[in-house]
Write a protein that holds these residues in place. Structure first.
Motif, PDB file in Angstrom:
ATOM      1  N   ARG B  91       0.850  -1.182   0.000  1.00 55.71           N
ATOM      2  CA  ARG B  91       0.000   0.000   0.000  1.00 55.71           C
ATOM      3  C   ARG B  91       0.884   1.230   0.000  1.00 55.71           C
ATOM      4  O   ARG B  91       1.902   1.255   0.682  1.00 55.71           O
ATOM      5  CB  ARG B  91      -0.856   0.026   1.269  1.00 55.71           C
ATOM      6  N   PHE B  92       0.471   2.248  -0.717  1.00 56.37           N
ATOM      7  CA  PHE B  92       1.252   3.473  -0.796  1.00 56.37           C
ATOM      8  C   PHE B  92       0.460   4.641  -0.252  1.00 56.37           C
ATOM      9  O   PHE B  92      -0.769   4.598  -0.179  1.00 56.37           O
ATOM     10  CB  PHE B  92       1.689   3.710  -2.239  1.00 56.37           C
ATOM     11  N   ASP B  93       1.192   5.687   0.127  1.00 58.49           N
ATOM     12  CA  ASP B  93       0.563   6.809   0.806  1.00 58.49           C
ATOM     13  C   ASP B  93       1.206   8.108   0.327  1.00 58.49           C
ATOM     14  O   ASP B  93       2.420   8.281   0.427  1.00 58.49           O
ATOM     15  CB  ASP B  93       0.756   6.643   2.322  1.00 58.49           C
ATOM     16  N   GLY B  94       0.395   8.996  -0.215  1.00 58.99           N
ATOM     17  CA  GLY B  94       0.918  10.265  -0.706  1.00 58.99           C
ATOM     18  C   GLY B  94       1.182  11.275   0.406  1.00 58.99           C
ATOM     19  O   GLY B  94       1.808  12.303   0.187  1.00 58.99           O
ATOM     20  N   ASN B  95       0.723  10.958   1.591  1.00 57.95           N
ATOM     21  CA  ASN B  95       0.943  11.828   2.737  1.00 57.95           C
ATOM     22  C   ASN B  95       2.240  11.412   3.419  1.00 57.95           C
ATOM     23  O   ASN B  95       2.289  10.413   4.129  1.00 57.95           O
ATOM     24  CB  ASN B  95      -0.235  11.703   3.692  1.00 57.95           C
ATOM     25  N   THR B  96       3.289  12.202   3.209  1.00 58.26           N
ATOM     26  CA  THR B  96       4.602  11.781   3.703  1.00 58.26           C
ATOM     27  C   THR B  96       4.894  12.250   5.124  1.00 58.26           C
ATOM     28  O   THR B  96       5.948  11.946   5.659  1.00 58.26           O
ATOM     29  CB  THR B  96       5.721  12.316   2.787  1.00 58.26           C
ATOM     30  N   THR B  97       3.974  12.991   5.713  1.00 57.91           N
ATOM     31  CA  THR B  97       4.196  13.359   7.107  1.00 57.91           C
ATOM     32  C   THR B  97       3.950  12.138   7.978  1.00 57.91           C
ATOM     33  O   THR B  97       3.211  11.233   7.596  1.00 57.91           O
ATOM     34  CB  THR B  97       3.222  14.470   7.537  1.00 57.91           C
ATOM     35  N   ILE B  98       4.604  12.117   9.133  1.00 57.60           N
ATOM     36  CA  ILE B  98       4.374  10.993  10.033  1.00 57.60           C
ATOM     37  C   ILE B  98       2.994  11.146  10.645  1.00 57.60           C
ATOM     38  O   ILE B  98       2.660  12.187  11.187  1.00 57.60           O
ATOM     39  CB  ILE B  98       5.439  10.952  11.146  1.00 57.60           C
ATOM     40  N   HIS B  99       2.200  10.115  10.538  1.00 59.65           N
ATOM     41  CA  HIS B  99       0.854  10.167  11.094  1.00 59.65           C
ATOM     42  C   HIS B  99       0.416   8.765  11.451  1.00 59.65           C
ATOM     43  O   HIS B  99       1.073   7.788  11.116  1.00 59.65           O
ATOM     44  CB  HIS B  99      -0.111  10.801  10.091  1.00 59.65           C
ATOM     45  N   HIS B 100      -0.698   8.685  12.156  1.00 61.04           N
ATOM     46  CA  HIS B 100      -1.161   7.382  12.604  1.00 61.04           C
ATOM     47  C   HIS B 100      -2.302   6.874  11.735  1.00 61.04           C
ATOM     48  O   HIS B 100      -2.831   7.593  10.901  1.00 61.04           O
ATOM     49  CB  HIS B 100      -1.589   7.474  14.069  1.00 61.04           C
ATOM     50  N   HIS B 101      -2.650   5.626  11.947  1.00 56.08           N
ATOM     51  CA  HIS B 101      -3.677   4.994  11.116  1.00 56.08           C
ATOM     52  C   HIS B 101      -4.736   4.297  11.943  1.00 56.08           C
ATOM     53  O   HIS B 101      -4.463   3.832  13.042  1.00 56.08           O
ATOM     54  CB  HIS B 101      -3.039   3.945  10.199  1.00 56.08           C
ATOM     55  N   PHE B 102      -5.889   4.245  11.345  1.00 57.27           N
ATOM     56  CA  PHE B 102      -6.948   3.408  11.899  1.00 57.27           C
ATOM     57  C   PHE B 102      -7.256   2.345  10.861  1.00 57.27           C
ATOM     58  O   PHE B 102      -7.561   2.669   9.719  1.00 57.27           O
ATOM     59  CB  PHE B 102      -8.200   4.232  12.195  1.00 57.27           C
ATOM     60  N   THR B 103      -7.146   1.100  11.243  1.00 55.83           N
ATOM     61  CA  THR B 103      -7.413  -0.001  10.316  1.00 55.83           C
ATOM     62  C   THR B 103      -8.660  -0.750  10.749  1.00 55.83           C
ATOM     63  O   THR B 103      -8.767  -1.161  11.901  1.00 55.83           O
ATOM     64  CB  THR B 103      -6.234  -0.987  10.289  1.00 55.83           C
ATOM     65  N   CYS B 104      -9.583  -0.911   9.825  1.00 55.96           N
ATOM     66  CA  CYS B 104     -10.779  -1.688  10.131  1.00 55.96           C
ATOM     67  C   CYS B 104     -10.430  -3.169  10.051  1.00 55.96           C
ATOM     68  O   CYS B 104      -9.994  -3.651   9.012  1.00 55.96           O
ATOM     69  CB  CYS B 104     -11.907  -1.376   9.154  1.00 55.96           C
ATOM     70  N   SER B 105     -10.603  -3.866  11.142  1.00 59.30           N
ATOM     71  CA  SER B 105     -10.189  -5.273  11.149  1.00 59.30           C
ATOM     72  C   SER B 105     -11.162  -6.135  10.360  1.00 59.30           C
ATOM     73  O   SER B 105     -10.930  -7.301  10.156  1.00 59.30           O
ATOM     74  CB  SER B 105     -10.035  -5.782  12.578  1.00 59.30           C
ATOM     75  N   GLU B 106     -12.260  -5.524   9.906  1.00 58.94           N
ATOM     76  CA  GLU B 106     -13.214  -6.307   9.119  1.00 58.94           C
ATOM     77  C   GLU B 106     -12.962  -6.144   7.618  1.00 58.94           C
ATOM     78  O   GLU B 106     -12.730  -7.111   6.918  1.00 58.94           O
ATOM     79  CB  GLU B 106     -14.641  -5.890   9.459  1.00 58.94           C
ATOM     80  N   CYS B 107     -12.975  -4.902   7.139  1.00 55.07           N
ATOM     81  CA  CYS B 107     -12.834  -4.712   5.691  1.00 55.07           C
ATOM     82  C   CYS B 107     -11.399  -4.369   5.293  1.00 55.07           C
ATOM     83  O   CYS B 107     -11.070  -4.352   4.105  1.00 55.07           O
ATOM     84  CB  CYS B 107     -13.771  -3.618   5.191  1.00 55.07           C
ATOM     85  N   ILE B 133      15.956   5.169  18.141  1.00 55.69           N
ATOM     86  CA  ILE B 133      14.633   5.205  17.519  1.00 55.69           C
ATOM     87  C   ILE B 133      14.462   6.466  16.694  1.00 55.69           C
ATOM     88  O   ILE B 133      14.723   7.573  17.173  1.00 55.69           O
ATOM     89  CB  ILE B 133      13.534   5.124  18.603  1.00 55.69           C
ATOM     90  N   SER B 134      14.042   6.293  15.455  1.00 54.59           N
ATOM     91  CA  SER B 134      13.885   7.472  14.601  1.00 54.59           C
ATOM     92  C   SER B 134      12.461   8.013  14.640  1.00 54.59           C
ATOM     93  O   SER B 134      12.240   9.203  14.599  1.00 54.59           O
ATOM     94  CB  SER B 134      14.273   7.129  13.166  1.00 54.59           C
ATOM     95  N   HIS B 135      11.505   7.133  14.721  1.00 57.16           N
ATOM     96  CA  HIS B 135      10.121   7.585  14.812  1.00 57.16           C
ATOM     97  C   HIS B 135       9.227   6.398  15.149  1.00 57.16           C
ATOM     98  O   HIS B 135       9.691   5.259  15.216  1.00 57.16           O
ATOM     99  CB  HIS B 135       9.663   8.211  13.499  1.00 57.16           C
ATOM    100  N   HIS B 136       7.977   6.680  15.368  1.00 59.53           N
ATOM    101  CA  HIS B 136       7.039   5.589  15.609  1.00 59.53           C
ATOM    102  C   HIS B 136       5.741   5.878  14.883  1.00 59.53           C
ATOM    103  O   HIS B 136       5.521   6.984  14.389  1.00 59.53           O
ATOM    104  CB  HIS B 136       6.774   5.412  17.108  1.00 59.53           C
ATOM    105  N   ARG B 137       4.939   4.856  14.820  1.00 58.70           N
ATOM    106  CA  ARG B 137       3.671   4.970  14.121  1.00 58.70           C
ATOM    107  C   ARG B 137       2.677   4.141  14.915  1.00 58.70           C
ATOM    108  O   ARG B 137       2.977   3.013  15.312  1.00 58.70           O
ATOM    109  CB  ARG B 137       3.841   4.382  12.728  1.00 58.70           C
ATOM    110  N   ILE B 138       1.532   4.724  15.193  1.00 55.74           N
ATOM    111  CA  ILE B 138       0.538   3.980  15.964  1.00 55.74           C
ATOM    112  C   ILE B 138      -0.566   3.485  15.044  1.00 55.74           C
ATOM    113  O   ILE B 138      -1.109   4.259  14.253  1.00 55.74           O
ATOM    114  CB  ILE B 138      -0.082   4.847  17.076  1.00 55.74           C
ATOM    115  N   GLU B 139      -0.846   2.217  15.144  1.00 58.01           N
ATOM    116  CA  GLU B 139      -1.923   1.625  14.358  1.00 58.01           C
ATOM    117  C   GLU B 139      -3.066   1.292  15.309  1.00 58.01           C
ATOM    118  O   GLU B 139      -2.917   0.489  16.214  1.00 58.01           O
ATOM    119  CB  GLU B 139      -1.459   0.331  13.679  1.00 58.01           C
TER     120      GLU B 139
END
Lengths: 161, 161
Positions: B91-107, B133-139
DNA sequence: CTATTGTTAGTAATGATTCTCATTACGAAC
DNA sequence: GTTCGTAATGAGAATCATTACTAACAATAG
């Protein structure tokens, strides 16, 4: 950093399995043991190689079939794959407790972190966004000690996968 | 929840690209635009289909080659894949800033979260573990509003990928 | 203009995963 | 212990995502 191993110590014994409607057959037991007995977040292929050392006729298909089954039963977890080098293969984890990871952006290795999980973050984020959040997982990135030792001398040759 | 779109607004113009040694050719420009112009975290295949609507002879190989190139140049990002259904494709992302994600565990759908990133977490974790540590990402995980609406009535038919 | 290099479409090749199917192992009932 | 239904398996084919390769073409430098 303590590595969480958590072998064996989950509440599901052989009886529970049988009750759930499947047997703990030879290949299946070995596959489960291999995933639970390592902190390497192995790929299906790695599990296959290990299992073969004890039961040489086990096929790769059986390994995949059982890994999926064990994930469905909640006895092991599948990790969201890593990006970049070494992506493309599913990784499994015998530690089913919610925990965070440190991923080396150079070699792709993943380590479990034993730091406590902040459940309140879920509530706060849910309140702000209106989403129903069940849990979260923090992925830390950086270079692992081993890769740091290799001190980027060799200008990082970009290897794919 | 605000969806971060961040189209266009990164410092790299066409001149910068040329200076870096590659041209912003037709197919390449379209590929970049498609990834930047959506918040769907598209797969290579999705990008290919979109690009074809405007330049019908673009091959899938070109899409992959340029996606990788754009990632190397830091103009887009590749996401760590999601586990479970729909895994297996990058998966690719055009938003290159560090940000978090919400993933639907169903779809399996992924949404960007605009909440601020807590940089101090990196420092604290680094101090505790000794890792660099350079950065983190919360899912975050849960069921998205759409899947909630579908109220699990239909006993979740387990579809793979 | 000509050599060099970048870019492409098309297609073959690869790697990971899933699927199919014939066969085997198991457990319950007889 | 024979029979029968079902679960599980090995082997290999099929599929999907991705990469590698090739020949042709286009831009650019000298």
């Amino acid at each position: 950093m303590r590595i969480i191993t958590n072998n064996s110590a989950n509440g599901l014994g052989a009886e529970t399995l049988r009750r759930r409607g499947f047997r703990l057959t030879g290949p299946r037991r070995l596959i489960l043991e291999m995933v639970q007995g390592t902190d390497r977040h192995p790929t299906a292929d790695w599990v296959h190689r290990q299992v073969r050392r004890r039961l040489s006729r086990v096929s790769l298909g059986t390994v995949y079939r059982n890994l999926r089954l064990l994930v469905e039963e909640g006895m092991i977890k599948e990790l969201p794959g890593i990006a970049g080098p070494q992506a493309g293969a599913a990784r499994f984890d015998g530690n089913t407790t919610i925990h965070h990871h440190f991923t080396c952006s150079e070699c792709g290795g993943i380590r479990d972190l034993s730091e406590a999980v902040d459940r309140s973050l879920d509530r706060r984020m849910a309140a702000r966004t209106g989403l129903r959040i069940s849990h979260h997982r923090i992925e830390f990135y950086g270079r692992c000690p081993a890769c740091q030792a290799r001190q980027g001398r060799r200008r990082r040759s970009r290897k794919r996968r």
